[in-house]
Design a protein around this motif. Sequence first.
Motif, PDB file in Angstrom:
ATOM      1  N   ALA A 109       6.597  -1.764   2.836  1.00  0.00           N
ATOM      2  CA  ALA A 109       5.715  -0.652   3.197  1.00  0.00           C
ATOM      3  C   ALA A 109       6.491   0.438   3.922  1.00  0.00           C
ATOM      4  O   ALA A 109       6.221   1.637   3.727  1.00  0.00           O
ATOM      5  CB  ALA A 109       4.563  -1.158   4.058  1.00  0.00           C
TER       6      ALA A 109
ATOM      7  N   ALA B 197       6.191  -7.804   2.894  1.00  0.00           N
ATOM      8  CA  ALA B 197       5.263  -6.703   2.611  1.00  0.00           C
ATOM      9  C   ALA B 197       5.430  -5.580   3.622  1.00  0.00           C
ATOM     10  O   ALA B 197       5.446  -4.392   3.253  1.00  0.00           O
ATOM     11  CB  ALA B 197       3.824  -7.220   2.624  1.00  0.00           C
ATOM     12  N   ARG B 198       5.540  -5.927   4.889  1.00  0.00           N
ATOM     13  CA  ARG B 198       5.711  -4.879   5.916  1.00  0.00           C
ATOM     14  C   ARG B 198       7.024  -4.130   5.722  1.00  0.00           C
ATOM     15  O   ARG B 198       7.083  -2.894   5.881  1.00  0.00           O
ATOM     16  CB  ARG B 198       5.651  -5.510   7.305  1.00  0.00           C
TER      17      ARG B 198
ATOM     18  N   HIS C  29       0.319  -8.028   0.554  1.00  0.00           N
ATOM     19  CA  HIS C  29       0.467  -6.701  -0.047  1.00  0.00           C
ATOM     20  C   HIS C  29      -0.813  -5.883   0.127  1.00  0.00           C
ATOM     21  O   HIS C  29      -0.759  -4.697   0.486  1.00  0.00           O
ATOM     22  CB  HIS C  29       0.800  -6.855  -1.535  1.00  0.00           C
TER      23      HIS C  29
ATOM     24  N   HIS D 156      -0.916  -4.797   3.842  1.00  0.00           N
ATOM     25  CA  HIS D 156       0.130  -3.975   4.465  1.00  0.00           C
ATOM     26  C   HIS D 156       0.700  -2.859   3.592  1.00  0.00           C
ATOM     27  O   HIS D 156       1.285  -1.911   4.123  1.00  0.00           O
ATOM     28  CB  HIS D 156       1.292  -4.869   4.918  1.00  0.00           C
ATOM     29  N   VAL D 157       0.563  -2.953   2.276  1.00  0.00           N
ATOM     30  CA  VAL D 157       1.217  -1.970   1.399  1.00  0.00           C
ATOM     31  C   VAL D 157       0.176  -1.124   0.668  1.00  0.00           C
ATOM     32  O   VAL D 157       0.143   0.097   0.810  1.00  0.00           O
ATOM     33  CB  VAL D 157       2.167  -2.650   0.395  1.00  0.00           C
TER      34      VAL D 157
END
Length: 384
Positions: A227, A223-224, A250, A253-254
Amino acid sequence: MVHKRRRLLRGLAASAGLGLLCAGEVLAQTAQRPGGRNEILIGRSSALTGPLAPFLVPIHEGSDAAIADFNAQGGVAGRKVRVLTLDDGFDAKRTMDNARQLVEHDGVVALFGQAGTSQVMALLPYLERTRTPLVAVYTGSVAPRAAGSRWLFTTSASYADELAQILRNLVAIQTTRIGVAYEDNDFGKLALPLIEKAAAAEGATLVGAQPMRSDGGNAADAARALAARQPQAVLMVAAGPPVVAYVRAHRAHVGVPLYTLSLGAGMQVIRALGEDARGLAVARSTPPPRRANLQVTRDFQASMKRLNLEPDYDRYLGYLDARVLLEGLRAAGPTATGESIARAMEALGQLDLGGHTYRFGPGERNGSRYVDIAVIGPGGQYVR
């Protein structure tokens, strides 16, 4: 000499009586065997145990409900349809062993509802050799559909169909920068070229693709990394534990819209996510099960009400698949064989179950490419 003749006659009479008794026992045993005159036997090999079992239970419940309703209405000219189910634990070798048992020993005339790409692919040569149809599979893989087997009849859209619809919808709302989080196994890896093809066809750009372990342990890292690529939406291709892990990562982080395939959002996953499932967009291969705008949906809802079961997407999928099978059996008639069922399925043409349609024909055995995008709302319920 007279006494000898009498003893001989008594012996013959006793032998005749024993023969009649044995014949009676054989007839009684035959009448009790599966697939007697009052039944049409269908075989199902499925994961009744193992990690996939909870995901298949509601599908089975929907199928069994449709069959029970059909039998209550008289079956096929008075013959009831019965499904014999054997556990394969989602193992392809056990699937083959089960198929041999069901076809060669139990006398089923067709197989139904097989889950798993490897399992279906392993079965295809056996279907050809034994001239046994398989109706409905629970894999969206393109491979079984592209094999061209005249004995395989699929009833729902492929992963390629689902991916194309997701990307079409995203581009329609001017969301063209797409990230991909995929499970790092054959399922996820084989989906990547399908995503790339669909993205190119729809005019979308893939800004990055991040693998996830099947236990979901590195979901936060994926996820990071996504992002950092600043996608406008993310497409998740996974099933089971990594879905739960990634959806939560998600959100943390997104934060952009998240889409997934039907396989990634079974009711077990949605329950595990709780309120974290809210906002997840899912490609579904059936109409909405709670919207009573179709006759077949109303039939399904009535069936679920009788059984005190929730009318969800998984049960609706199983219900519709069984309805397709039953129409094939009805068309084949009460003396159905594997070959007559295959011919009957091909001859169904445009099949309308009450507002939801399929199409079969010679060389046309993938009955549906229907895909709808539904979004999960409060309480794990789909809002459309």
